[in-house]
Design a protein around this motif. Sequence first.
Motif, short mmCIF file in Angstrom:
data_model
loop_
_atom_site.label_atom_id
_atom_site.label_comp_id
_atom_site.label_asym_id
_atom_site.label_seq_id
_atom_site.Cartn_x
_atom_site.Cartn_y
_atom_site.Cartn_z
N VAL A 101 0.84 -1.20 0.00
CA VAL A 101 0.00 0.00 0.00
C VAL A 101 0.88 1.25 0.00
N ARG A 102 1.95 1.20 0.79
CA ARG A 102 2.84 2.37 0.88
C ARG A 102 3.45 2.71 -0.48
N ARG A 103 3.97 1.67 -1.16
CA ARG A 103 4.60 1.91 -2.47
C ARG A 103 3.59 2.48 -3.47
N ASN A 104 2.39 1.93 -3.42
CA ASN A 104 1.34 2.45 -4.31
C ASN A 104 1.10 3.93 -4.04
N LEU A 105 0.93 4.24 -2.77
CA LEU A 105 0.60 5.63 -2.42
C LEU A 105 1.75 6.58 -2.75
N LEU A 106 2.99 6.11 -2.53
CA LEU A 106 4.15 6.96 -2.86
C LEU A 106 4.18 7.24 -4.36
N PHE A 107 3.81 6.23 -5.14
CA PHE A 107 3.79 6.42 -6.60
C PHE A 107 2.76 7.48 -6.98
N TRP A 108 1.56 7.36 -6.40
CA TRP A 108 0.52 8.34 -6.75
C TRP A 108 0.86 9.73 -6.22
N ALA A 109 1.55 9.76 -5.08
CA ALA A 109 1.99 11.06 -4.55
C ALA A 109 2.99 11.70 -5.50
N ALA A 110 3.87 10.86 -6.07
CA ALA A 110 4.86 11.38 -7.03
C ALA A 110 4.17 11.90 -8.29
N GLN A 119 8.22 15.51 0.68
CA GLN A 119 6.86 15.89 0.26
C GLN A 119 5.98 14.65 0.04
N ARG A 120 6.58 13.66 -0.59
CA ARG A 120 5.79 12.45 -0.89
C ARG A 120 5.39 11.73 0.39
N ARG A 121 6.36 11.66 1.31
CA ARG A 121 6.05 10.99 2.58
C ARG A 121 4.95 11.73 3.34
#
Lengths: 229, 397
Positions: A101-110, A119-121
């Motif tokens: 879930v974290r990797r997914n969200l970091l991708f969408w944040a990017a 910023q992404r975190r």
Amino acid sequence: MNKRVTAQADDRLVVRDVWKAYRREQVLRGVSLQLRPGEILGLCGANGVGKTTLLNLIASIMPADRGEISLFGVPVSQHRPYRSVIGYVPQNIALSPRLSVRRNLLFWAALAGNRTRVQRRQAVQRVVELARIHDVLDKPVSRCSGGMARRANLAAGLVGQPRLILLDEPTAGIDSESRDAILDSLARLREQGCMILMINHYEHELERICDRIVTLSDGRILEADLDAD
Amino acid sequence: MLTRLIRFYWQELLNWQTLTLLISILLISALLFLSLSAPEDTESGRPALFEPVSLSIVDLDQSVISYTLIDQFRSLEAVDTLFTESMDEAAARLERGEILLILYIPDQFYEATRQRLSASGLTIYLNESMPSEAAILTRMLNNAAESVVGIQSAIYTYQAGAEPLYDDPAELWQQIEAVAVTLAFRLVGRKSVISTLDSQRLRTVPQVISSLATLLAMLCSLLLLPQIRQEKESGLHVRLTLAGIRPWQSALARQSMLMLLTAALLLPFLLILSNMMALKPWPLTGLILLLAGTATAALMIGLASLSPPGDGTLLAAWLLLIFLLLAGGCIYPESLLPGWLNIAGHLSPAYWSRQLIYNQLTGTASPPMAWLWLGGLLLFYESAAVWGLSQIRPDRA
């Protein structure tokens, strides 16, 4: 971050006299509605009446045959500024099932324009708290329960801090705890001034959270949305 | 944005399922390739196609034709030892599996051939434990027999016309016999009387290797199917579009991943081939395979994007892949295919990939048009993939 809408003479989502047909089948027949900041609009109706089609038109995924759609005065045809303020949460889990879930969200944040790692975190942290998914952050999406996966799906739609959130049956087939968590998240977003358009089959859920509910039938809104111009 | 997307797909790709699949493909293809590795011929230092075989000839005829036949067999590279012995000895040898076959030349074979204008009467006893090799040699002998008949017929036809030129008819007869026998058995030794371009002859090992390598490169593209389907059906693709990802970026990112994967998969085999077949320059072969694999991947992306939901897509993809390989001459040699399929083959990346690699393995120069075709196909299929991705719409409800 993507160029955001700045001119806000009109702060509403306006849908005016929208028509849409799939080949010979007319799905929407002159739908009009509008939505203001801090408002949740529920869209209900039987299967196949055009709810998802209307949502997709508003999301700019497909063009309408006729009619106008604009957000903050920006017409739907101006994809880049229009889409930069939309958060889209489809009915299915639109995340990579193999990644956590974290990797997914970091991708969408990017993708939402958060350039630095910090910023992404921060963006991820904000939506994790909003959707209450701390416990599954490091789990692959495919191993999350249905409710948690839906909450992660919602979080991915919110990570870009959208002003208009479009949700297609966000609580379908999940347990009451996850349903409550999702509805609570939406209530908090309303308080932050977001506009929310939600499709849902369960009218009692809509009544619990929505400011207004419109029913689609045979491609038309049954009770006219009186606020629409 | 493209970099982010590539990184995302890369992370997605690196999982145990993919690694298991990769290792399986690697093992299977290693076995396939190793089974093709031929023993080194110590004299020439070049790899030999088959283990040399041993034959027995039972010659009851003891004529000029049977002697020529034995000489020709002795001169064949594929024949290691040639026994000339009695039928009993040969049968015992065949029973022990020491020889591939017995060629039985009956008594009066030569006379019968002369009188009936036929090369029939030869009997072949096969070693049943070596059916493939025996079948090849038998076919060769049958061809030779047919050639003998053809040449004899031609020469006898002109015999009457040539007779006035000779004072002694016996001398003419002798010369005709000598020419007929020599010509016929040159065919047995694969030295055709008709001059042929050596480059046009199909060489089995390069053909199989080029076809197999092409198949492996194209097979990898199937990995994209479930990913695109999942992306399409879950709404992930729409979400990517709304986040500003263009169809060409999505296609390029997916294919970059696949190219990396294909390269990792093929690298060991290219290295093996470079040693085994003196394949140089092998990076060029790698490039050909990557181009063919990428073009096929583009086709698969287009197919997955445009196909309706359901399991039929995988079947369609397999059928498409088999058709591309067939039309590309990777299943049957190009020369055996019907004309229309040969023309259709020009649209298959397999056709050009196989041809370019085959030419490399045989040391033949490839026409620049082959490269242009492969590049053109890649661009064409890329456009189809991008168009297909741009047509993805969420399911209506």
